[in-house]
Design an enzyme around this catalytic site. Structure first.
Site: not given
Length: 269
Positions: A98, A222, A250
């Site tokens: 991320s 995601d 995610h």
């Protein structure tokens, strides 16, 4: 083994160092709003394969010091550089999830990939976390501003709502609470500040500066960093390989941890 590394006069970064005698080193950079514990399901397995696994808590998160400033990509990348220099690690694989992936990309561009032999990006927030006139993917500025506002008004509620879109697979209540608690370990102001960086910064110019083999792992479901971001990274990073994870959102590091670990171990060799 856990210890602290001073990266500035009044800023110490927490480091968790598992299997220091491992033949090959992996440095993990976590995503927002958690800490190195996010990679529990990698640290459970990879050391037994001979890897040294080093996880750091970004400033403002986990056990690291929580200064009021320094949350744009440049100083966060500088913190990684300071850790790498202090530990004198080289020929290591840098893994970022991320915003940790975004910071890893900035590290590669700003510091010439110092010490890095390979790069792995897991659900990375790059090349832009937010939609732009020439990049119609990602979150809207308004959506990020709502998260920032929620951080200041009711951070636990904001974190709970974020957790609801984080995973594609079913998450048990105890696991959801574990993930929620990771976010609470951060300072509220650092939580908001990194959101501001995610909203405002971009990495389009950084991608082409990456000169090492790069593995891109990205969940096709995601909702935080949509899959088109992975396609853009694959296109912009020379010598990169994209592996879609068809059963992940995610939280691919947990949702398909066996596949993630297998891909990482094979990529590193």
């Amino acid at each position: 083994m856990g210890y602290y590394i001073r990266v500035e006069e009044n800023v110490r970064i927490y480091v968790e160092d598992v299997n220091p005698s491992g033949e090959k080193t992996i440095l993990f950079i976590h995503g927002w709003p958690a800490n190195y514990k996010l990679f529990e399901y990698q640290f459970n397995q990879l050391p037994s394969m001979g890897f040294r696994c080093i996880g750091i808590d970004l400033r403002g998160f986990g056990k690291s010091d929580k200064p009021y400033s320094g949350y744009s990509y440049d100083p966060l990348a500088d913190d990684i550089f300071a850790v790498v220099q202090t530990l004198k690690i080289k020929d290591f694989t840098l893994v970022g999830h991320s915003v940790g992936g975004a910071i890893s990309i900035r590290y590669m561009a700003k510091h010439g990939g110092f010490g890095v032999s390979k790069l792995a990006l897991l659900g990375a927030a790059a090349p832009s976390f937010t939609k732009r006139p020439d990049f119609p993917f990602g979150q809207t500025v308004e959506e990020v501003n709502t998260l920032i506002s929620g951080t200041y008004k009711d951070r636990p509620k904001m974190l709970q709502g974020f957790g609801d879109i984080f995973f594609f697979k079913y998450v048990t209540a105890p696991f959801s609470d574990w993930f929620f608690q990771l976010g609470l370990e951060a300072a509220g102001y650092s939580t908001a500040a990194v959101l501001g960086s995610l909203r405002d910064e971009s990495l389009f110019a950084d991608l082409g500066k990456i000169q090492v083999p790069t593995l891109i792992l990205h969940g096709v479901h995601d909702q935080v960093c949509p899959y088109p971001l992975a396609l853009a990274m694959n296109k912009g990073i020379p010598n990169s390989k994209l592996v879609p994870l068809n059963n992940s959102g995610h939280g691919l590091f947990w949702e398909e941890w066996e596949k993630v670990n297998k891909e990482l171990s094979q990529f590193i060799g």
